[in-house]
Design a protein around this motif. Structure first.
Motif, mmCIF file in Angstrom:
data_model
loop_
_atom_site.group_PDB
_atom_site.id
_atom_site.type_symbol
_atom_site.label_atom_id
_atom_site.label_comp_id
_atom_site.label_asym_id
_atom_site.label_seq_id
_atom_site.Cartn_x
_atom_site.Cartn_y
_atom_site.Cartn_z
ATOM 1 N N VAL A 175 0.783 4.997 4.190
ATOM 2 C CA VAL A 175 1.542 3.833 3.522
ATOM 3 C C VAL A 175 0.597 2.910 3.073
ATOM 4 O O VAL A 175 -0.223 2.371 4.182
ATOM 5 N N SER A 176 0.177 2.700 1.960
ATOM 6 C CA SER A 176 -1.005 1.891 1.567
ATOM 7 C C SER A 176 -0.506 1.025 0.198
ATOM 8 O O SER A 176 0.396 1.395 -0.428
ATOM 9 N N ASP A 177 -1.354 0.031 -0.144
ATOM 10 C CA ASP A 177 -1.346 -0.548 -1.108
ATOM 11 C C ASP A 177 -1.855 0.277 -2.468
ATOM 12 O O ASP A 177 -2.590 1.196 -2.216
ATOM 13 N N LYS A 178 -0.875 0.355 -3.366
ATOM 14 C CA LYS A 178 -1.191 1.565 -4.239
ATOM 15 C C LYS A 178 -2.634 1.462 -5.075
ATOM 16 O O LYS A 178 -3.270 2.701 -5.153
ATOM 17 N N LEU A 179 -2.941 0.585 -5.416
ATOM 18 C CA LEU A 179 -4.221 0.445 -6.246
ATOM 19 C C LEU A 179 -5.300 0.903 -5.503
ATOM 20 O O LEU A 179 -6.163 1.739 -5.846
ATOM 21 N N PRO A 180 -5.719 0.158 -4.276
ATOM 22 C CA PRO A 180 -6.873 0.723 -3.283
ATOM 23 C C PRO A 180 -6.866 2.166 -3.109
ATOM 24 O O PRO A 180 -7.955 2.907 -3.178
#
Lengths: 247, 226
Positions: A175-180
């Motif tokens: 699960v991550s920030d989408k843009l990076p």
């Protein structure tokens, strides 16, 4: 010399904001968060934030100056001290910051996303028992521990280590920030991976910070944001950086 | 000091402390089992026998534990050969990686502590054993090793305490040991001072209890000296 330049900048900032309307708008950005804002070899600011700022200025028919690089920790202090009039630096709108400054309407949203191996049968609706990774002390980590209660949560100190374990198969899902994460998918290591499911809205909205009660400038920005979204300028800039809409 | 939040966090921190204790206890037992033969080899008069295990102790004593953990956990997993081997089900788990690396690390230090002690066993006692016709392995089992382990006790106790503190690195490979739990809680409540303070007290308590036990062991085993 540095001190003199500093004092001069302060005086200039002051005079500009005093003679506000129709004059030059000074916009500060951090310059250390590519692809949103960075500094090129010649010392010029570039990136999504900078392009948006320039587009807004063109829309407002105002003369603008981009001031960068700036220290992230003190970027709002500089705004309050009138060294610049607005901060366009991918800043999340939070309650804490709202106590110090005012924000425009958001000009983009940061979503979370799930990343998994291409062709894996992970079902976003049923993650029970899956090993899910995220970087500690991030919105993504909070999401894993709060919303995905029956998964095997793994928290990493850096995003890089989380990528390594995703690549080695120790975790089924990141699960991550989408843009990076999108940047990583384009790297060599990220080739075999993809976004799965829909982006997760965590209500992380990015806005332009202006001084408290600088309503005139704030309203001008709001109108300009609306206008560039409507006339397609925004989509063009968006397209330059990401193949999906981030508005 | 926000005592209320400390109280709320305490059960989770104690859960973490249990994992810390588990990691240290098991790795020290495995480390001890590794250390005895390595120490005997290291104490040998034969150059080859003495220097081959030196590669092992030199590596584990000469590089930071964090580097060893990362090499073993993140590094090895980058190779397809490792991921396709029969060891992957074990190496996949952060828990086993931490245990293996901790055991090898403390084993290397313990081996050198024991080697020094073996070499320090008074010659007279060894000669006495030889004089009454003891075989070599009897000599080691009944004179050299019992004597050496007793002499090594204070230094070995120290090594176990160092291991307890080094185990705080387990969080870097996703384990929720005491330090891992502490950092995870701080990421949510931002009470760094309160949480690190509580974790520090728990570590101190564990060390304190260990020292009490170890002192009793020393007293018992070294009775003949007093």
């Amino acid at each position: 010399m540095k001190k003199i330049a500093f004092a001069l900048a302060a005086v200039l900032g002051l005079s500009v904001s005093m003679a506000h309307a129709g004059d030059k708008i000074r916009i500060g950005t951090e310059g250390a968060y590519p692809p949103f804002n960075g500094i090129d070899k010649d010392g010029k600011a570039f990136g999504f934030d900078v392009d948006i700022a320039n587009a807004l200025c063109a829309e407002m028919k105002a003369e603008c100056e981009i001031i960068a690089p700036l220290d992230w920790d003190s970027i709002l202090i500089g705004l309050k001290k009138k060294k610049y009039d607005a901060v366009v630096a991918s800043m999340s709108i939070t309650e804490e910051r709202k106590k110090a400054v005012d924000f425009t309407e958001p000009y983009y949203s940061n979503n979370l996303t799930l990343v998994a191996k291409k062709g894996s049968s992970v079902d976003p609706a049923n993650l029970a028992g899956k090993a899910v990774g995220a970087q500690r002390a991030t919105i993504a980590a909070n999401y894993v521990t709060d919303e995905l209660k029956d998964v095997d949560a793994k928290l990493y100190d850096t995003q890089e280590n989380a990528y390594l374990d995703l690549a080695s198969g120790r975790i089924d899902l990141l699960v991550s920030d989408k843009l990076p994460a999108y940047d990583w998918l384009r790297s060599e290591q990220g080739q075999g991976f993809e976004f799965i499911g829909d982006a997760i809205d965590v209500n992380d909205k990015i806005g332009i910070a202006v001084r408290k009660k600088d309503d005139e400038l704030r309203e001008k920005f709001n109108a300009a944001i609306k206008a560039i979204v409507a006339n397609g300028t925004y989509a063009k800039i968006n397209e330059k950086y990401f193949p999906f809409s981030i508005y | 000091m926000n005592w209320e939040e400390i109280f709320v966090a305490l059960p989770k921190l104690l859960d973490g402390a249990v994992l810390t204790l588990e990691l240290v206890f098991i790795s020290c037992i495995i480390g001890f089992v590794i250390a005895i033969p390595v120490a005997l080899m290291r104490a040998s008069q034969n150059w080859w026998v003495s220097n081959i295990p030196l590669i092992y102790t030199f590596f584990f004593r000469g590089t930071p534990l964090l580097v060893q953990l990362f090499l073993f956990y993140y590094g090895a997993a980058q190779f397809d050969a490792v991921r396709e081997s029969i060891f992957w089900p074990v190496l996949k788990e952060a828990y086993w990686c931490a245990l293996i690396v901790f055991a090898l690390n403390t084993g290397a230090y313990t081996a050198e502590i024991f080697r020094g002690a073996i070499q320090a066993v008074p010659h007279g006692e060894v000669e006495a054993g030889i004089a009454i016709g003891m075989q070599k392995h009897t000599l080691y089992r009944r004179i050299v090793l019992p004597r050496a382990i007793r002499m090594a006790l204070p230094a070995y106790g120290n090594e176990i305490i160092l291991m307890l503190k080094s185990s705080a690195l387990a969080y870097t490979i996703t384990l929720f040991d005491l330090t891992g739990v502490t950092r995870t809680i701080i990421a949510r409540n931002y009470l760094a001072i309160e949480m690190y303070f509580t974790a520090g007290v728990i570590y101190l308590l564990m060390t304190f209890i260990f020292i009490q036990v170890w002192m009793r062991v020393e007293k018992r085993l070294l009775k003949f000296q007093n």
